[in-house]
Design an enzyme around this catalytic site. Structure first.
Site, PDB file in Angstrom:
ATOM      1  N   HIS A 181      47.634  45.207  42.291  1.00 13.83           N
ATOM      2  CA  HIS A 181      47.151  45.365  40.912  1.00 13.83           C
ATOM      3  C   HIS A 181      48.277  45.810  39.960  1.00 13.83           C
ATOM      4  O   HIS A 181      48.196  46.884  39.333  1.00 13.83           O
ATOM      5  CB  HIS A 181      45.978  46.351  40.854  1.00 13.83           C
ATOM      6  CG  HIS A 181      45.079  46.107  39.682  1.00 13.83           C
ATOM      7  ND1 HIS A 181      43.718  46.202  39.740  1.00 13.83           N
ATOM      8  CD2 HIS A 181      45.366  45.764  38.398  1.00 13.83           C
ATOM      9  CE1 HIS A 181      43.194  45.943  38.555  1.00 13.83           C
ATOM     10  NE2 HIS A 181      44.182  45.673  37.709  1.00 13.83           N
ATOM     11  N   ARG A 206      39.932  40.099  37.963  1.00 13.32           N
ATOM     12  CA  ARG A 206      39.245  41.150  38.702  1.00 13.32           C
ATOM     13  C   ARG A 206      38.861  40.607  40.077  1.00 13.32           C
ATOM     14  O   ARG A 206      38.579  39.409  40.211  1.00 13.32           O
ATOM     15  CB  ARG A 206      37.976  41.620  37.958  1.00 13.32           C
ATOM     16  CG  ARG A 206      38.263  42.490  36.729  1.00 13.32           C
ATOM     17  CD  ARG A 206      38.903  43.837  37.070  1.00 13.32           C
ATOM     18  NE  ARG A 206      39.237  44.618  35.892  1.00 13.32           N
ATOM     19  CZ  ARG A 206      40.460  44.742  35.368  1.00 13.32           C
ATOM     20  NH1 ARG A 206      41.481  44.119  35.914  1.00 13.32           N
ATOM     21  NH2 ARG A 206      40.682  45.498  34.304  1.00 13.32           N
TER      22      ARG A 206
HETATM   23  N1  LIG Z   1      45.676  42.374  36.930  1.00 12.06           N
HETATM   24  C1  LIG Z   1      45.941  43.133  35.910  1.00 12.06           C
HETATM   25  O1  LIG Z   1      46.852  43.978  35.977  1.00 12.06           O
HETATM   26  C2  LIG Z   1      45.168  42.961  34.636  1.00 12.06           C
HETATM   27  C3  LIG Z   1      45.701  43.547  33.478  1.00 12.06           C
HETATM   28  C4  LIG Z   1      45.036  43.313  32.274  1.00 12.06           C
HETATM   29  C5  LIG Z   1      43.877  42.534  32.230  1.00 12.06           C
HETATM   30  N2  LIG Z   1      43.380  41.995  33.368  1.00 12.06           N
HETATM   31  C6  LIG Z   1      42.141  41.166  33.307  1.00 12.06           C
HETATM   32  O2  LIG Z   1      42.301  40.114  32.364  1.00 12.06           O
HETATM   33  C7  LIG Z   1      41.050  39.924  31.697  1.00 12.06           C
HETATM   34  C8  LIG Z   1      41.240  39.156  30.406  1.00 12.06           C
HETATM   35  O3  LIG Z   1      41.789  39.968  29.400  1.00 12.06           O
HETATM   36  P1  LIG Z   1      41.967  39.449  27.896  1.00 12.06           P
HETATM   37  O4  LIG Z   1      42.450  40.611  27.121  1.00 12.06           O
HETATM   38  O5  LIG Z   1      42.743  38.183  27.862  1.00 12.06           O
HETATM   39  O6  LIG Z   1      40.446  39.123  27.514  1.00 12.06           O
HETATM   40  P2  LIG Z   1      39.917  38.259  26.281  1.00 12.06           P
HETATM   41  O7  LIG Z   1      40.927  38.212  25.201  1.00 12.06           O
HETATM   42  O8  LIG Z   1      38.553  38.782  25.987  1.00 12.06           O
HETATM   43  O9  LIG Z   1      39.809  36.785  26.869  1.00 12.06           O
HETATM   44  C9  LIG Z   1      38.812  36.387  27.742  1.00 12.06           C
HETATM   45  C10 LIG Z   1      38.716  34.871  27.710  1.00 12.06           C
HETATM   46  O10 LIG Z   1      37.753  34.440  28.664  1.00 12.06           O
HETATM   47  C11 LIG Z   1      36.832  33.557  28.038  1.00 12.06           C
HETATM   48  N3  LIG Z   1      35.511  33.710  28.623  1.00 12.06           N
HETATM   49  C12 LIG Z   1      34.777  34.842  28.780  1.00 12.06           C
HETATM   50  N4  LIG Z   1      33.591  34.557  29.352  1.00 12.06           N
HETATM   51  C13 LIG Z   1      33.590  33.223  29.552  1.00 12.06           C
HETATM   52  C14 LIG Z   1      32.646  32.324  30.098  1.00 12.06           C
HETATM   53  N5  LIG Z   1      31.469  32.737  30.586  1.00 12.06           N
HETATM   54  N6  LIG Z   1      32.962  31.012  30.133  1.00 12.06           N
HETATM   55  C15 LIG Z   1      34.134  30.587  29.651  1.00 12.06           C
HETATM   56  N7  LIG Z   1      35.086  31.382  29.114  1.00 12.06           N
HETATM   57  C16 LIG Z   1      34.799  32.684  29.076  1.00 12.06           C
HETATM   58  C17 LIG Z   1      36.798  33.958  26.585  1.00 12.06           C
HETATM   59  O11 LIG Z   1      36.358  32.852  25.808  1.00 12.06           O
HETATM   60  P3  LIG Z   1      36.236  32.941  24.189  1.00 12.06           P
HETATM   61  O12 LIG Z   1      37.633  33.178  23.682  1.00 12.06           O
HETATM   62  O13 LIG Z   1      35.727  31.622  23.802  1.00 12.06           O
HETATM   63  O14 LIG Z   1      35.325  34.103  23.912  1.00 12.06           O
HETATM   64  C18 LIG Z   1      38.266  34.325  26.351  1.00 12.06           C
HETATM   65  O15 LIG Z   1      39.002  33.180  26.036  1.00 12.06           O
HETATM   66  C19 LIG Z   1      40.546  41.366  31.543  1.00 12.06           C
HETATM   67  O16 LIG Z   1      39.146  41.396  31.335  1.00 12.06           O
HETATM   68  C20 LIG Z   1      40.952  42.002  32.849  1.00 12.06           C
HETATM   69  O17 LIG Z   1      39.893  41.812  33.772  1.00 12.06           O
HETATM   70  C21 LIG Z   1      44.004  42.189  34.563  1.00 12.06           C
END
Ligand SMILES: NC(=O)c1ccc[n+]([C@@H]2O[C@H](COP(=O)([O-])OP(=O)(O)OC[C@H]3O[C@@H](n4cnc5c(N)ncnc54)[C@H](OP(=O)(O)O)[C@@H]3O)[C@@H](O)[C@H]2O)c1
Length: 314
Positions: free
Chosen positions: A277, A229
């Site tokens: 994006h 983001r």
């Molecule tokens: N550019 C684009 O087109 C696009 C498309 C899709 C998604 N995204 C972005 O990608 C993000 C991630 O998606 P996802 O599905 O992979 O999410 P996810 O499965 O919830 O993974 C998030 C990861 O970040 C870690 N995390 C969260 N808060 C943290 C902190 N304070 N310190 C350290 N690690 C932390 C979590 O740790 P734990 O596993 O230990 O909880 C988890 O490993 C989305 O939220 C979105 O913003 C972007």
């Protein structure tokens, strides 16, 4: 005759609505897709599918069971401080979408080590100059936010011979990838990240995480890819780090202000690759199967898949 199942679509992005209506008609004819604000009999609505809903809208649905995000992020839902209690919130967690995110990251990593952004500049200047390139096996990539998308990226990168480390809140076990976790291990992780890929969710703790302090902990000439983001990044700190040659370049798919305003300085910076994006675009076709399954689970009184922890913000 019993009423037909119903999903209500609430989205500020009207241009996507047609494709969702079409997909539901073709692939889920057993479910009526109604579109807010023209939906009917709101007391019967259990399932809302949404992107960037108007604040307070969920209060209009007294029997709501599930709010399903149309993207992998959920900030657009959590910004509503009146979110009803005891309602599940789910995000997109779709194999095709994750694969798209991974190929985007791989493309940028390969492009960077083969100097493609530099050659794009040289072309504009009509300059013929060979640059030294790196091989993937000599490059260590750090994935900050080693969750569902981060792990998919990591797996594809190691298949393509990169060395990969992941950082998350809790420890992970992914073959061939070293897992770092928690604040205590962040510095060690950063010191190894010649390419840093951000796929953190946006929360109070992660906002502004890509800042001067973090850049100073990366190896010299590190390259940044932000595909999470826009507000993970402190924009002035990136510009400074590029000017001071602390970072060699950056690829940004997400911005604090989207579309990126025409007068934004990033457009002029040759060291910044900009994409609008597009790292992973969710299509109804790719997520309809999981939506239908969640609809079934909700109707059976069971917990749906891909729920997020609203209190943690992801
Ligand atoms: N550019 C684009 O087109 C696009 C498309 C899709 C998604 N995204 C972005 O990608 C993000 C991630 O998606 P996802 O599905 O992979 O999410 P996810 O499965 O919830 O993974 C998030 C990861 O970040 C870690 N995390 C969260 N808060 C943290 C902190 N304070 N310190 C350290 N690690 C932390 C979590 O740790 P734990 O596993 O230990 O909880 C988890 O490993 C989305 O939220 C979105 O913003 C972007």
């Amino acid at each position: 005759m019993p009423a037909k199942d119903k999903v209500v679509l609430i989205s500020s992005y009207k241009k996507f609505t047609e494709s969702w209506i079409k997909a539901f008609k073709e692939k889920a004819p057993e479910i009526d897709l109604e579109v807010y604000p023209d939906d009917t009999m709101r007391e019967g609505t259990k399932f809302i599918l949404c992107y960037d809903p108007p604040k307070g809208v969920f209060q209009k649905y007294p029997n709501l069971r599930l709010i399903s995000s149309m993207t992998a992020g959920i900030n657009h839902i959590l910004k509503d401080s009146n979110l009803p209690q005891d309602v599940y919130v789910t995000k997109v967690n779709d194999p095709l979408h994750k694969y798209d995110m991974a190929t985007y990251a791989l493309t940028l990593c390969l492009g960077h080590i083969r100097n493609m952004p530099v050659y794009a500049t040289q072309k504009r200047m009509k300059e013929w100059k060979q640059q030294v390139y790196q091989r993937p096996e000599d490059v260590e990539v750090g994935i900050i936010g080693f969750g569902s998308i981060g792990q998919e990226i990591g797996k594809l990168l190691i298949k393509n011979d990169f060395k990969v480390n992941g950082w998350s809140r809790s420890s992970k076990d992914v073959e061939g990838i070293t897992s770092y976790f928690g604040r205590d291990q962040l510095d060690e992780f950063l010191q190894k990240s010649s390419i840093l890929i951000c796929v953190l969710p946006l929360t109070k703790e992660t906002q502004g995480v890509l800042n001067r302090d973090l850049f100073n902990k990366l190896p010299e000439d590190a390259y940044l890819i932000n595909m999470a983001r826009g507000t993970h990044l402190v924009e002035e700190d990136l510009e400074k780090a590029l000017k001071e040659k602390k970072l060699s370049g950056a690829a940004l798919d997400v911005f604090s202000d989207e579309p990126l305003p025409e007068n934004h300085s990033f457009w002029e910076d040759e060291k910044i690759t900009i994409t609008p994006h597009v790292a992973g675009i969710v299509t109804p076709e790719s997520v309809l199967t999981s939506l239908k399954e969640n609809y079934r689970l909700i109707n059976n009184g069971e917990k749906p898949n891909d729920t997020v922890d609203v209190s943690q913000g992801y």
